[in-house]
Design a protein around this motif. Structure first.
Motif, short mmCIF file in Angstrom:
data_model
loop_
_atom_site.label_atom_id
_atom_site.label_comp_id
_atom_site.label_asym_id
_atom_site.label_seq_id
_atom_site.Cartn_x
_atom_site.Cartn_y
_atom_site.Cartn_z
N ARG A 96 36.92 44.50 39.96
CA ARG A 96 37.47 44.75 38.63
C ARG A 96 36.51 44.36 37.53
NH1 ARG A 96 42.81 41.73 37.89
NH2 ARG A 96 42.50 42.59 35.81
N ASP A 121 38.19 50.25 38.55
CA ASP A 121 38.22 48.99 39.28
C ASP A 121 38.10 49.15 40.78
OD1 ASP A 121 38.52 47.72 36.86
OD2 ASP A 121 40.71 47.64 36.99
N ALA A 145 30.11 39.82 37.07
CA ALA A 145 31.54 39.77 36.76
C ALA A 145 31.74 39.34 35.32
CB ALA A 145 32.25 38.81 37.70
N PRO A 147 34.90 38.51 33.35
CA PRO A 147 36.36 38.36 33.27
C PRO A 147 36.91 38.40 31.86
CG PRO A 147 35.30 36.27 33.81
CD PRO A 147 34.25 37.33 33.95
N LEU A 150 37.71 41.85 30.36
CA LEU A 150 38.82 42.62 30.93
C LEU A 150 40.01 42.59 30.01
CD1 LEU A 150 38.86 41.44 34.66
CD2 LEU A 150 38.51 43.78 33.88
N LYS A 163 43.24 37.24 35.17
CA LYS A 163 41.81 37.33 34.85
C LYS A 163 40.93 36.86 36.01
CE LYS A 163 40.24 34.92 31.35
NZ LYS A 163 40.08 34.40 29.98
N ALA A 189 43.64 38.94 42.01
CA ALA A 189 42.73 38.70 40.89
C ALA A 189 41.36 38.22 41.33
CB ALA A 189 43.35 37.70 39.91
N VAL A 192 38.17 40.18 40.57
CA VAL A 192 37.49 40.08 39.27
C VAL A 192 36.13 39.42 39.44
CG1 VAL A 192 37.58 38.97 37.00
CG2 VAL A 192 39.63 40.05 37.94
N TRP A 193 35.98 38.54 40.44
CA TRP A 193 34.72 37.79 40.54
C TRP A 193 33.97 38.03 41.84
CZ3 TRP A 193 33.99 33.41 43.80
CH2 TRP A 193 35.13 32.88 44.39
#
Length: 872
Positions: A96, A121, A145, A147, A150, A163, A189, A192-193
C-alpha cells in the motif's frame, strides 16, 4: 452562527485488544470520548470468506531503515514463496502506498530482473517461468513506504487507524513525548510497510534487519540474533522468527526504552518501558511469568515461542496487540506505584498473553472467524482471575463482559462467526470479545472442566501453526466428549441474539411438587429458541439439592418433588447463561439467594432485585446494609450506590458513619471512592468538611479527586486553597484532578496552571485535560485569557497527531462557541452592548477556528462525524 450542529453526538468507544477494553477504573482508558459515526451509503452485505491461497508465503526477509523527517521507510524485502497447488507464472502482493524501485528474482547467485505492475495498492510480479507445487522461488523488492502520505481510512472504534507504520514525534518538537517508530498490523495494515500476502491463512517465518541510530532500542518478533554497530553512528539489529505465523502479527518498535528482564523456563521475558517507569515495570508486568506457567498448564501446551516481550508505545491506535512474541501496549499501561493503587491493567496483559496460543499459535483462517481469537483471549482474562484471585473475583469480570455485550445487543445483533460484514475492523466488537468469552464459559460448564481443557489441548495441538475456522473447535470438543455439539455451535456461533428467560415459581401443596415455568421471551424473528442445559438448585433449610434440566422450548414447566415448599429454586445455579434472566422471586426468596447462594452472581442478583424499588425498613432492605460488608468489592460498591433510601431514614446517621468508615478503611480504592461520592450526594452537612479534607490525602488519586470535589461543594474557597497547595505536585493525575476542580470552580487566576496542566498531559489524559480546559474557558472573564485560550485549543486541534485530541479540540471549540453566543444573547436582553459585542467576537473566533479544523481534517472517521450529510 449557531453551534448546535457542531456539538457532536456521542456513543461509547472502548479500547479492545488489538483493541482490548480495560475494566480498571484507575486508568484513563475507561474515559474515552463517545462518538457516533454516521453510516455512509446503504451497505449491501457480501460474503467474506477466506483469502484464496494461490501461493504459500514461506519466509519474509526485510532490511529496513528510516527517514524520520520525511516519515519514510526505506526497505528491501525478499519473499520466499511457492504455488499452493496450481502452477503459476505471476504473483499478486499487497503493497500500500509505496514507491517500488526494483523487483527481481533471486536464483542461486543470480539476480534476474522481473517486470511488474503496481496499482491500487496491489503489486503484480511477472515471474520468469511457470512454477509448480514442488518449486519455490525468491522475489526481491526494493521499495519506499510512505505511511503518512496514505489516505487515513480511520479504521474503527477498535483500531482507529490503518496506517500500519507510525512515526511518533519524528522531529522531536513535542516536549514530554519520546521519538518512536512502531507498527500495527491487524487487520491488514502491515502491507503499508512491507510487501506481503496479507491474509490470516498465510503462515511464514521471518527475519528483519533494522538499521537505526545507535541511541535507540529496537524490538521485533523472535530473537535478536545480531546487533552490529555501523561506521555512520547507526546500528543494525537482526531479529529472527523461526516458527511460522501470520503476516499481520509481524511487528517493530523503536525508541529509547529501559528493558527490564525476567525469565521463564530459560526463555527471555522482558518489559520495554520508558525510563521513568523502569523501577515500577515489574509491578506492572510482574505476573507475566506466572501467567505463562498457568496458561501452559491449563492448555496442556507449553508456551511455544522463543521469548515473550511487552513494549509500551505512545499514541497507539488500539488498546494492545498480540504480535507473536512481542505484544504492543498503549501508554495507559505505564502507571507509577500510586496510580497502580487505583487498579492495574492485568486483564489486558493476560488477554494479550493468551493470544499467543489462541490467535498466534492457532490463527483464525479468515476475519469472519476472528471470534476464535478474541473470545479465547477474553476468556483468558477470566481464567487468570479465577486462578489468581478466586471465582468470586473472576465472576465480576464475567458480569462486566455479559453486560457489555447486552448493551451492544440493543442496537446490534450479529452472529459470532459472521461472513457478511462491511469493514473488517467492525468485527472487533463486544460480540467477538465479550459475548464470545461468556459463550466459552457456558461451553466449559456444559462439558465440565476436564473435558474443556482436554479439548483445548487437542484443538491447539491438532492445528498448531495453522489457520482454523470454528468447526475445527467443535470437532475437537466432539472428539473429546463423544457428543454431537452442532446444536451448541449452531445457536451460539452461527446464529445471533440471546435468550431472554422469564422464570415463574409455584408450589403445589397437594401434590408436594415445586415447579418453575420458563418462557423464552426473545424476538424469534431475530433469534432462535435456544437449547440450554442448566443446573437447578433447590434450597430447603440448610440443604441444597442440584437437578439438571434442558430448556428447549418457547415455554415449558419443570417439576420437582418436594415434601415442603422450597425456600428457593435457583435456575442456572452456575450463573453461566449468556442472556437475560428475569426471575420472579419473592423478597423472601431473594433474601435466601443473597444469604445462602454460593456465587457472586447469586448475591449480586439478589441485591439488585431487592434495591430495584425499596424503602428503608421494608422486607429485604437489610440486605443493602449487609452488602456493605460483603466479601466481594463489587457488591460493596453496588450496595453503596443503592444506599439512598437508608440515607433518608431514621438510621441515616448510623449509615453515615458506616459510609465514613468505608471511605477511610476499605481495601479497594473504587469502594472508598463510592463511599465518598455517596456521602457527597446524600449528606450535605457541613460537618463533613473536616472528613473530606482528611480523605483528600488518601493514597488513591480517584479518592483524592472525589474528596476534593465533595469539599468544593461545601467549602469552595477551602477546596481552591488546597488546590493551590497541590499545584507544585507535577504528577499528571494531580493535573487531571485540579483541572476538574478548576473547570467547575476556577477563575482567571487559574489560567496559567490550566495551560501548564494541558501542556504536561499525554495520551488519553491529554484528551481529558483539553476537554477540562475548554470547560474552564467558560469561567474566564479576561479578554486576553479567552483569546489566548481559544488559540491554544485551536493549536492542539491543528497539530496533534492522535485523532482523539483533535476531536477534543473540535468539541471544546463547539461548546465554547455555543456558550459565547448564549452569553451574547443574555447581554443583549440586558441591553449591555459592550458585553454583547465581546461575547459575539469570542464566538466568531471559536467559529473560525472550528471551521478551519474541520476543513483541514484528513481522518475519515472524524470527517464522518463532522460532515454527516456527506455520508447520508
Amino acid at each position: 452562527m449557531p453551534f448546535n450542529k457542531y456539538i457532536l453526538p456521542l456513543a461509547a468507544i472502548f479500547l479492545f485488544h488489538s483493541c482490548k477494553t480495560s475494566k480498571n477504573t484507575g486508568t484513563e482508558v475507561r474515559n474515552l470520548p463517545e462518538i457516533t459515526v454516521v453510516p455512509g451509503e446503504e451497505y449491501i452485505p457480501q460474503y467474506m470468506g477466506s483469502y484464496p491461497k494461490t501461493y504459500d508465503l514461506l519466509h519474509t526477509a526485510l532490511d529496513v531503515r528510516f527517514d524520520w523527517t520525511k516519515r519514510y521507510l526505506l526497505g528491501k524485502a525478499t519473499l520466499t514463496m511457492r504455488p499452493h497447488f496450481y502452477p503459476g507464472d505471476y504473483v499478486w502482493l499487497n503493497a500500500r502506498g509505496m514507491d517500488i524501485n526494483k523487483v527481481a528474482l533471486l536464483q542461486n547467485n543470480d539476480t534476474i530482473g522481473l517486470t511488474f505492475e503496481y496499482a491500487h495498492d496491489s503489486l503484480k510480479v511477472n515471474l520468469n517461468k511457470t512454477y509448480t507445487l514442488s518449486e519455490s522461488f525468491r522475489i526481491f523488492i526494493d521499495y519506499v513506504a510512505k505511511p503518512d502520505e496514505l489516505k487515513d481510512l480511520g479504521g474503527s472504534a477498535a483500531i482507529s487507524s490503518d496506517k500500519g507504520l507510525y512515526f511518533i514525534n519524528p522531529e522531536g518538537k513535542e516536549k514530554n513525548k519520546p521519538m518512536q517508530i512502531w507498527t500495527q498490523g491487524e487487520t491488514q495494515a502491515n502491507s503499508v510497510w512491507f510487501p506481503t500476502i496479507e491474509a490470516t491463512n498465510q503462515k511464514m517465518t521471518q527475519e528483519i534487519k533494522i538499521t537505526i541510530d545507535s541511541i535507540y532500542t529496537t524490538l521485533s518478533n523472535g530473537l535478536l540474533v545480531q546487533s552490529k554497530k555501523n561506521t555512520d553512528g547507526t546500528r543494525t539489529d537482526t531479529w529472527k522468527q523461526d516458527l511460522p505465523h501470520a503476516p499481520y502479527l509481524v511487528m517493530m518498535a523503536i525508541g529509547k526504552y529501559a528493558i527490564v528482564k525476567d525469565t521463564w523456563k530459560g526463555k527471555e521475558v522482558s518489559y520495554y518501558v520508558e525510563p521513568k517507569y523502569e523501577k515500577v515495570a515489574r509491578k506492572i508486568f510482574g505476573n507475566t511469568p506466572e501467567m505463562l506457567t498457568f496458561f501452559s498448564k491449563i492448555t496442556g501446551v507449553e508456551y511455544p515461542w522463543a521469548k515473550y516481550n511487552q513494549v509500551v508505545v505512545r499514541d497507539y491506535v488500539s488498546g494492545a496487540m498480540e504480535n507473536t512474541t512481542a505484544t504492543v501496549h498503549g501508554e495507559f499501561l505505564q502507571q507509577d506505584e500510586r496510580e497502580l493503587l487505583d487498579g492495574t491493567n492485568e486483564d489486558v496483559i493476560s488477554h494479550e498473553l493468551f493470544h499467543q496460543w489462541f490467535g498466534d499459535y492457532v490463527t483464525c483462517e479468515s476475519w469472519a472467524n476472528i471470534a476464535l481469537n478474541e473470545s479465547f483471549a477474553t476468556y483468558g482474562e477470566y481464567l487468570w482471575n479465577e486462578y489468581k484471585y478466586g471465582r468470586d473475583d473472576a465472576d465480576i469480570y464475567r458480569l462486566y463482559d455479559l453486560n457489555a455485550y447486552l448493551r451492544e445487543s440493543k442496537t446490534k445483533k450479529e452472529n459470532l462467526i459472521r461472513f457478511y460484514y462491511e469493514k473488517r475492523e467492525d468485527l472487533f466488537d463486544r460480540h467477538s470479545y465479550q459475548k464470545g468469552g461468556t459463550i466459552l464459559h457456558m461451553l466449559r460448564k456444559q462439558v465440565g472442566d476436564d473435558a474443556f481443557y482436554a479439548a483445548l489441548k487437542l484443538y491447539l495441538e491438532t492445528n498448531k501453526y495453522k489457520p482454523v475456522e470454528a468447526h475445527q473447535l467443535r470437532i475437537a470438543f466432539e472428539e473429546i466428549t463423544g457428543e454431537d455439539l452442532n446444536w451448541f455451535f449452531n445457536q451460539w456461533f452461527y446464529d445471533k441474539g440471546h435468550p431472554i428467560l422469564e422464570m415463574n415459581y409455584q408450589y403445589n401443596e397437594s401434590t408436594k411438587t415445586a415447579s418453575v415455568t420458563i418462557k423464552q421471551m426473545q424476538d424469534l424473528n431475530e433469534s432462535p429458541v435456544f437449547r440450554i442445559p442448566v443446573a437447578v438448585d433447590i434450597y430447603k433449610g440448610n440443604e441444597i439439592k442440584r437437578h439438571a434440566i434442558v430448556i428447549s422450548k418457547q415455554e415449558e414447566t419443570f417439576y420437582f418433588e418436594s415434601a415442603t415448599k422450597p425456600d428457593l429454586i435457583n435456575v442456572d445455579a452456575e450463573k453461566m447463561i449468556t442472556g437475560v434472566r428475569n426471575d420472579k422471586h419473592s423478597n423472601e426468596e431473594w433474601m435466601t439467594m443473597y444469604r445462602k447462594g454460593p456465587l457472586f452472581q447469586d448475591r449480586m442478583d439478589a441485591l439488585l432485585a431487592i434495591t430495584a424499588d425499596y424503602k428503608a425498613g421494608s422486607q429485604g432492605s437489610e440486605i443493602v446494609l449487609e452488602a456493605l460488608k460483603d466479601k466481594n468489592r463489587r457488591i460493596r460498591e453496588v450496595a453503596i450506590n443503592k444506599i439512598e433510601a437508608w440515607t433518608n431514614s431514621d438510621r441515616k446517621e448510623e449509615v453515615k458513619k458506616m459510609l465514613m468508615s468505608i471511605g477511610r478503611k476499605d481495601k479497594y480504592a473504587e469502594v472508598r471512592e463510592a463511599a465518598i461520592s455517596a456521602l457527597d450526594n446524600h449528606y450535605k452537612d457541613e460537618d463533613l468538611i473536616p472528613y473530606f479534607k482528611n480523605t483528600i490525602s488518601d493514597s488513591s488519586f480517584s479518592v483524592m479527586s472525589s474528596s476534593l470535589q465533595a469539599l468544593a461543594e461545601r467549602d469552595k474557597d477551602g477546596a481552591l486553597l488546597i488546590g493551590s497547595e497541590l499545584e507544585n505536585n507535577d504528577h499528571e493525575q494531580v493535573y487531571r484532578i485540579l483541572g476538574s476542580l478548576y473547570a467547575k470552580h476556577g477563575n482567571d487566576t487559574h489560567f496559567n496552571y490550566m495551560n501548564k496542566a494541558l501542556d504536561n498531559s499525554t495520551g488519553v489524559g491529554a484528551y481529558s485535560q483539553l476537554k477540562q480546559f475548554g470547560k474552564f474557558m467558560q469561567r474566564c472573564k479576561d479578554k486576553n485569557n479567552i483569546e489566548k485560550g481559544l488559540k491554544i485549543i485551536h493549536q492542539y486541534g491543528k497539530t496533534e497527531e492522535p485523532w482523539i485530541i483533535r476531536l477534543a479540540a473540535v468539541q471544546s471549540l463547539a461548546e465554547y462557541g455555543n456558550f459565547s453566543f448564549e452569553q451574547a444573547t443574555v447581554a443583549a436582553k440586558a441591553n449591555d452592548k459592550t458585553s454583547e459585542q465581546n461575547w459575539n467576537a469570542y464566538g466568531e473566533i471559536a467559529a473560525k477556528y472550528l471551521d478551519e479544523l474541520k476543513k483541514n481534517e484528513k481522518n475519515e472517521m472524524l470527517l464522518k462525524i463532522y460532515n454527516p450529510k456527506k455520508n447520508d
